[in-house]
Scaffold this motif. Structure first.
Motif, PDB file in Angstrom:
ATOM      1  N   ILE A  15       0.871  -1.175   0.000  1.00 36.80           N
ATOM      2  CA  ILE A  15       0.000   0.000   0.000  1.00 36.80           C
ATOM      3  C   ILE A  15       0.905   1.222   0.000  1.00 36.80           C
ATOM      4  N   ARG A  16       0.960   1.873  -1.149  1.00 37.92           N
ATOM      5  CA  ARG A  16       1.826   3.039  -1.313  1.00 37.92           C
ATOM      6  C   ARG A  16       1.028   4.319  -1.541  1.00 37.92           C
ATOM      7  N   LEU A  17      -0.198   4.129  -2.038  1.00 32.24           N
ATOM      8  CA  LEU A  17      -1.054   5.266  -2.380  1.00 32.24           C
ATOM      9  C   LEU A  17      -2.430   5.081  -1.738  1.00 32.24           C
ATOM     10  N   PRO A  18      -3.166   6.157  -1.554  1.00 35.29           N
ATOM     11  CA  PRO A  18      -4.526   6.012  -1.039  1.00 35.29           C
ATOM     12  C   PRO A  18      -5.372   5.034  -1.868  1.00 35.29           C
ATOM     13  N   ALA A  19      -5.184   5.023  -3.175  1.00 35.55           N
ATOM     14  CA  ALA A  19      -5.939   4.100  -4.033  1.00 35.55           C
ATOM     15  C   ALA A  19      -5.631   2.643  -3.700  1.00 35.55           C
ATOM     16  N   ASP A  20      -4.402   2.355  -3.299  1.00 41.35           N
ATOM     17  CA  ASP A  20      -4.032   0.993  -2.902  1.00 41.35           C
ATOM     18  C   ASP A  20      -4.785   0.575  -1.649  1.00 41.35           C
ATOM     19  N   LEU A  21      -4.927   1.494  -0.700  1.00 39.56           N
ATOM     20  CA  LEU A  21      -5.663   1.194   0.528  1.00 39.56           C
ATOM     21  C   LEU A  21      -7.146   1.014   0.225  1.00 39.56           C
ATOM     22  N   THR A  22      -7.694   1.857  -0.609  1.00 39.48           N
ATOM     23  CA  THR A  22      -9.089   1.721  -1.016  1.00 39.48           C
ATOM     24  C   THR A  22      -9.323   0.355  -1.648  1.00 39.48           C
ATOM     25  N   SER A  23      -8.455  -0.054  -2.554  1.00 35.00           N
ATOM     26  CA  SER A  23      -8.576  -1.343  -3.227  1.00 35.00           C
ATOM     27  C   SER A  23      -8.519  -2.502  -2.232  1.00 35.00           C
ATOM     28  N   ALA A  24      -7.587  -2.437  -1.289  1.00 31.90           N
ATOM     29  CA  ALA A  24      -7.448  -3.495  -0.287  1.00 31.90           C
ATOM     30  C   ALA A  24      -8.693  -3.578   0.598  1.00 31.90           C
ATOM     31  N   ILE A  25      -9.219  -2.433   1.011  1.00 34.34           N
ATOM     32  CA  ILE A  25     -10.417  -2.418   1.857  1.00 34.34           C
ATOM     33  C   ILE A  25     -11.606  -3.010   1.103  1.00 34.34           C
ATOM     34  N   LEU A  26     -11.787  -2.632  -0.150  1.00 35.77           N
ATOM     35  CA  LEU A  26     -12.893  -3.165  -0.942  1.00 35.77           C
ATOM     36  C   LEU A  26     -12.761  -4.674  -1.132  1.00 35.77           C
ATOM     37  N   LEU A  27     -11.560  -5.147  -1.389  1.00 36.25           N
ATOM     38  CA  LEU A  27     -11.301  -6.571  -1.544  1.00 36.25           C
ATOM     39  C   LEU A  27     -11.647  -7.327  -0.264  1.00 36.25           C
ATOM     40  N   LEU A  28     -11.212  -6.787   0.866  1.00 41.04           N
ATOM     41  CA  LEU A  28     -11.482  -7.427   2.154  1.00 41.04           C
ATOM     42  C   LEU A  28     -12.964  -7.372   2.509  1.00 41.04           C
ATOM     43  N   GLN A  29     -13.608  -6.246   2.252  1.00 41.09           N
ATOM     44  CA  GLN A  29     -15.046  -6.145   2.521  1.00 41.09           C
ATOM     45  C   GLN A  29     -15.818  -7.193   1.733  1.00 41.09           C
ATOM     46  N   ALA A  30     -15.438  -7.402   0.478  1.00 38.94           N
ATOM     47  CA  ALA A  30     -16.104  -8.409  -0.354  1.00 38.94           C
ATOM     48  C   ALA A  30     -15.859  -9.812   0.200  1.00 38.94           C
ATOM     49  N   ALA A  31     -14.631 -10.105   0.596  1.00 37.28           N
ATOM     50  CA  ALA A  31     -14.304 -11.431   1.130  1.00 37.28           C
ATOM     51  C   ALA A  31     -15.049 -11.703   2.440  1.00 37.28           C
ATOM     52  N   VAL A  32     -15.190 -10.685   3.270  1.00 39.59           N
ATOM     53  CA  VAL A  32     -15.941 -10.834   4.526  1.00 39.59           C
ATOM     54  C   VAL A  32     -17.421 -11.051   4.211  1.00 39.59           C
ATOM     55  N   ALA A  33     -17.972 -10.273   3.289  1.00 38.01           N
ATOM     56  CA  ALA A  33     -19.386 -10.405   2.913  1.00 38.01           C
ATOM     57  C   ALA A  33     -19.679 -11.777   2.306  1.00 38.01           C
ATOM     58  N   GLN A  34     -18.713 -12.339   1.594  1.00 45.94           N
ATOM     59  CA  GLN A  34     -18.861 -13.665   0.977  1.00 45.94           C
ATOM     60  C   GLN A  34     -18.639 -14.799   1.971  1.00 45.94           C
ATOM     61  N   GLY A  35     -18.195 -14.455   3.170  1.00 49.63           N
ATOM     62  CA  GLY A  35     -17.942 -15.475   4.176  1.00 49.63           C
ATOM     63  C   GLY A  35     -16.620 -16.200   4.005  1.00 49.63           C
ATOM     64  N   PHE A  52     -13.007  -2.731  11.773  1.00 49.19           N
ATOM     65  CA  PHE A  52     -13.050  -2.835  10.317  1.00 49.19           C
ATOM     66  C   PHE A  52     -14.428  -2.462   9.788  1.00 49.19           C
ATOM     67  N   SER A  53     -15.470  -2.793  10.522  1.00 45.01           N
ATOM     68  CA  SER A  53     -16.835  -2.501  10.066  1.00 45.01           C
ATOM     69  C   SER A  53     -17.093  -1.005   9.925  1.00 45.01           C
ATOM     70  N   THR A  54     -16.289  -0.178  10.558  1.00 42.98           N
ATOM     71  CA  THR A  54     -16.460   1.275  10.471  1.00 42.98           C
ATOM     72  C   THR A  54     -15.515   1.909   9.449  1.00 42.98           C
ATOM     73  N   LEU A  55     -14.687   1.104   8.820  1.00 46.99           N
ATOM     74  CA  LEU A  55     -13.687   1.610   7.882  1.00 46.99           C
ATOM     75  C   LEU A  55     -14.318   1.892   6.523  1.00 46.99           C
ATOM     76  N   ASP A  56     -14.303   3.142   6.104  1.00 53.29           N
ATOM     77  CA  ASP A  56     -14.846   3.553   4.815  1.00 53.29           C
ATOM     78  C   ASP A  56     -13.756   3.396   3.761  1.00 53.29           C
ATOM     79  N   ALA A  57     -14.051   2.699   2.695  1.00 55.16           N
ATOM     80  CA  ALA A  57     -13.061   2.449   1.651  1.00 55.16           C
ATOM     81  C   ALA A  57     -12.498   3.737   1.050  1.00 55.16           C
ATOM     82  N   GLU A  58     -13.283   4.780   1.044  1.00 54.87           N
ATOM     83  CA  GLU A  58     -12.847   6.044   0.440  1.00 54.87           C
ATOM     84  C   GLU A  58     -12.222   7.001   1.446  1.00 54.87           C
TER      85      GLU A  58
END
Length: 98
Positions: A15-35, A52-58
């Motif tokens: 994670i070098r840029l804010p976009a990298d963190l956004t991408s990682a959060i979205l990926l993790l949110q999807a994996a958690v939602a999928q179980g 984590f549940s309060t972490l906004d991807a943006e």
């Protein structure tokens, strides 16, 4: 060791840029939602970490982002960590130690 449920998290994601963190959060949110992953309790002796549940991807993000996850199939643990305020970056990677 990873399994087919969590193999797409087996390679470190810097994670070098804010976009990298956004991408990682979205990926993790999807994996958690999928179980596929579960969120582990946040703990730091030094910082108060938001759940984590309060972490906004943006964003905006807390100065320190640190969340742990476990694969629901094999139990492999993963760490999302980033130091956002000073821009020192971070990573999403396999945890090799507890």
């Amino acid at each position: 060791m990873t399994c087919s449920t969590c193999e797409d998290f087996s390679q470190p994601r810097p994670i070098r840029l804010p976009a990298d963190l956004t991408s990682a959060i979205l990926l993790l949110q999807a994996a958690v939602a999928q179980g596929r992953l579960t969120v582990l309790p946040a703990y730091s002796a030094t910082y108060t970490l938001p759940a984590f549940s309060t972490l906004d991807a943006e964003g905006p993000w807390h100065e320190i982002v640190e969340n742990r996850f476990a694969c629901t199939a094999c139990g492999q643990k993963y760490l999302l960590s980033a130091e956002t305020y000073h821009g020192h970056g971070g990573s999403l990677e396999v945890m090799t130690a507890p």
